[in-house]
Write a protein that holds these residues in place. Structure first.
Motif, mmCIF file in Angstrom:
data_model
loop_
_atom_site.group_PDB
_atom_site.id
_atom_site.type_symbol
_atom_site.label_atom_id
_atom_site.label_comp_id
_atom_site.label_asym_id
_atom_site.label_seq_id
_atom_site.Cartn_x
_atom_site.Cartn_y
_atom_site.Cartn_z
ATOM 1 N N GLY A 14 41.994 63.901 69.302
ATOM 2 C CA GLY A 14 42.833 64.530 68.663
ATOM 3 C C GLY A 14 43.539 65.711 69.229
ATOM 4 O O GLY A 14 44.269 65.699 69.567
ATOM 5 N N ARG A 15 42.866 66.420 69.966
ATOM 6 C CA ARG A 15 43.063 67.710 71.007
ATOM 7 C C ARG A 15 43.539 67.340 72.469
ATOM 8 O O ARG A 15 44.327 67.504 71.875
ATOM 9 C CB ARG A 15 41.845 68.773 71.412
ATOM 10 N N ILE A 16 43.246 66.865 72.553
ATOM 11 C CA ILE A 16 44.010 65.800 74.057
ATOM 12 C C ILE A 16 45.703 65.108 72.938
ATOM 13 O O ILE A 16 46.315 65.945 74.236
ATOM 14 C CB ILE A 16 42.924 64.609 73.951
ATOM 15 N N HIS A 17 45.682 64.472 72.038
ATOM 16 C CA HIS A 17 46.452 64.155 71.725
ATOM 17 C C HIS A 17 47.816 65.276 71.425
ATOM 18 O O HIS A 17 48.967 65.091 71.566
ATOM 19 C CB HIS A 17 46.385 62.907 70.583
ATOM 20 N N ALA A 18 46.927 66.073 70.656
ATOM 21 C CA ALA A 18 47.958 67.587 69.957
ATOM 22 C C ALA A 18 48.626 68.612 71.623
ATOM 23 O O ALA A 18 49.109 68.412 71.963
ATOM 24 C CB ALA A 18 47.253 68.303 69.093
ATOM 25 N N TRP A 19 48.146 67.940 72.119
ATOM 26 C CA TRP A 19 48.114 68.983 73.859
ATOM 27 C C TRP A 19 49.156 68.277 74.941
ATOM 28 O O TRP A 19 50.301 68.995 74.609
ATOM 29 C CB TRP A 19 46.811 68.624 75.088
ATOM 30 N N LEU A 20 48.800 67.174 74.569
ATOM 31 C CA LEU A 20 50.096 66.348 75.222
ATOM 32 C C LEU A 20 51.179 66.459 74.629
ATOM 33 O O LEU A 20 52.583 65.947 75.454
ATOM 34 C CB LEU A 20 49.399 64.664 75.887
ATOM 35 N N ALA A 21 50.649 65.391 73.410
ATOM 36 C CA ALA A 21 52.288 65.476 72.038
ATOM 37 C C ALA A 21 53.393 66.873 72.237
ATOM 38 O O ALA A 21 54.298 66.263 72.032
ATOM 39 C CB ALA A 21 52.110 64.359 70.846
ATOM 40 N N GLU A 22 52.423 67.455 71.817
ATOM 41 C CA GLU A 22 52.870 68.806 71.111
ATOM 42 C C GLU A 22 53.736 69.945 72.701
ATOM 43 O O GLU A 22 54.195 70.838 72.178
ATOM 44 C CB GLU A 22 51.741 69.113 70.801
ATOM 45 N N GLU A 23 52.711 70.050 73.479
ATOM 46 C CA GLU A 23 52.432 70.798 74.447
ATOM 47 C C GLU A 23 53.241 70.860 76.165
ATOM 48 O O GLU A 23 52.961 71.405 76.769
ATOM 49 C CB GLU A 23 51.463 71.509 74.707
ATOM 50 N N SER A 24 52.517 69.239 75.815
ATOM 51 C CA SER A 24 53.207 68.930 78.078
ATOM 52 C C SER A 24 54.730 68.708 77.496
ATOM 53 O O SER A 24 55.274 68.027 76.949
ATOM 54 C CB SER A 24 52.352 67.954 78.072
ATOM 55 N N TYR A 25 54.829 68.903 79.194
ATOM 56 C CA TYR A 25 56.608 67.945 78.873
ATOM 57 C C TYR A 25 57.038 66.718 79.501
ATOM 58 O O TYR A 25 58.034 66.092 79.544
ATOM 59 C CB TYR A 25 57.092 69.419 80.489
ATOM 60 N N TRP A 26 55.307 65.954 79.730
ATOM 61 C CA TRP A 26 55.666 64.734 80.220
ATOM 62 C C TRP A 26 55.290 63.805 79.093
ATOM 63 O O TRP A 26 56.166 62.799 79.428
ATOM 64 C CB TRP A 26 54.590 64.616 81.606
ATOM 65 N N ALA A 27 54.524 63.506 78.118
ATOM 66 C CA ALA A 27 54.259 63.330 76.857
ATOM 67 C C ALA A 27 54.908 63.886 75.268
ATOM 68 O O ALA A 27 53.818 63.452 74.606
ATOM 69 C CB ALA A 27 53.185 63.209 77.210
ATOM 70 N N PHE B 24 43.474 51.354 94.495
ATOM 71 C CA PHE B 24 44.072 52.610 93.513
ATOM 72 C C PHE B 24 43.709 53.207 93.084
ATOM 73 O O PHE B 24 43.314 52.555 92.113
ATOM 74 C CB PHE B 24 45.144 51.847 93.400
ATOM 75 N N ALA B 25 44.181 54.734 92.286
ATOM 76 C CA ALA B 25 44.387 55.614 91.389
ATOM 77 C C ALA B 25 45.658 55.803 91.361
ATOM 78 O O ALA B 25 45.781 56.517 91.951
ATOM 79 C CB ALA B 25 42.905 56.356 91.576
ATOM 80 N N TRP B 26 45.580 56.173 89.952
ATOM 81 C CA TRP B 26 46.510 57.893 89.499
ATOM 82 C C TRP B 26 46.113 58.373 88.698
ATOM 83 O O TRP B 26 45.872 57.895 87.514
ATOM 84 C CB TRP B 26 48.117 56.431 88.507
ATOM 85 N N LEU B 27 46.476 59.731 88.919
ATOM 86 C CA LEU B 27 46.012 60.625 87.850
ATOM 87 C C LEU B 27 47.096 61.050 87.713
ATOM 88 O O LEU B 27 48.381 61.283 87.569
ATOM 89 C CB LEU B 27 45.145 61.957 89.313
ATOM 90 N N CYS B 28 46.456 61.138 86.283
ATOM 91 C CA CYS B 28 47.545 61.273 85.312
ATOM 92 C C CYS B 28 47.650 62.212 83.536
ATOM 93 O O CYS B 28 45.932 62.065 84.140
ATOM 94 C CB CYS B 28 48.475 59.753 84.960
ATOM 95 N N ASP B 29 48.775 62.618 82.975
ATOM 96 C CA ASP B 29 48.057 63.504 81.557
ATOM 97 C C ASP B 29 46.506 64.630 81.785
ATOM 98 O O ASP B 29 46.517 64.552 81.386
ATOM 99 C CB ASP B 29 47.156 62.512 80.784
ATOM 100 N N VAL B 30 47.045 65.194 83.377
ATOM 101 C CA VAL B 30 46.282 66.635 83.363
ATOM 102 C C VAL B 30 46.456 67.758 82.680
ATOM 103 O O VAL B 30 47.818 67.703 82.729
ATOM 104 C CB VAL B 30 45.666 66.509 85.132
ATOM 105 N N PHE B 31 45.832 68.593 81.703
ATOM 106 C CA PHE B 31 46.179 69.295 80.472
ATOM 107 C C PHE B 31 44.974 69.971 80.926
ATOM 108 O O PHE B 31 44.255 69.862 80.084
ATOM 109 C CB PHE B 31 46.678 68.498 79.348
ATOM 110 N N VAL B 32 45.413 71.936 80.553
ATOM 111 C CA VAL B 32 44.469 72.793 80.611
ATOM 112 C C VAL B 32 44.481 73.625 79.007
ATOM 113 O O VAL B 32 45.846 73.505 78.994
ATOM 114 C CB VAL B 32 43.905 73.757 81.914
#
Length: 143
Positions: free
Chosen positions: A17-30, A71-79
């Motif tokens: 829930g916290r991860i979703h809130a961070w990304l959906a509400e506070e990130s510019y990319w998600a 191969f790896a793609w690092l993504c959705d990095v959020f603090v």
């Protein structure tokens, strides 16, 4: 890593829930990413978190999409906003890189609009041949 933090790739520790809130509400990319989409992304990825060592509260998140061979793609990095400036981002990326290093991957990519200095500390550089790379814009409705 600072003593007041701990790093984990245990999927049971994730605060979805916290991860979703961070990304959906506070990130510019998600921004606006639906919860179901975020949960599907978590389920299909290798996930990492940094947590407060005393309370267990999740302070940061990152996920890696990888075949664990080439191969790896690092993504959705959020603090979390309240955790910034105390080494949480460095601890997160350091832990992710330590987890990936034994795999001997040929390439680890990321795309970022900020924090270039952080990623450069871990060996990330601009693409040598950006003209070799292409991207196809996403389709918003499943087929």
């Amino acid at each position: 890593m600072p003593d007041d933090l701990f790093f984990s790739d245990d999927p049971d520790r994730l605060d979805r829930g916290r991860i979703h809130a961070w990304l959906a509400e506070e990130s510019y990319w998600a921004e606006g990413r639906p919860r179901a989409t975020q949960d599907a992304a978590i389920d299909a990825s290798w996930n990492f978190g940094v947590y407060d060592a005393v309370t267990g509260e999740q302070l940061a998140y990152a996920r890696v999409v990888t075949d664990r061979a080439t191969f790896a793609w690092l993504c959705d990095v959020f603090v979390a906003a309240g955790a910034r400036g105390r080494g949480v981002g460095v601890a997160l990326v350091d832990g992710v890189m330590a987890a990936l290093e034994p795999l001997g991957l040929k390439r680890i990519l990321l795309a970022t609009g900020d924090a270039h200095g952080l990623y450069e500390r871990f060996g990330f550089r601009p693409l040598e041949r950006p003209h070799d790379w292409m991207a196809r814009p996403g389709i918003l409705t499943p087929r």
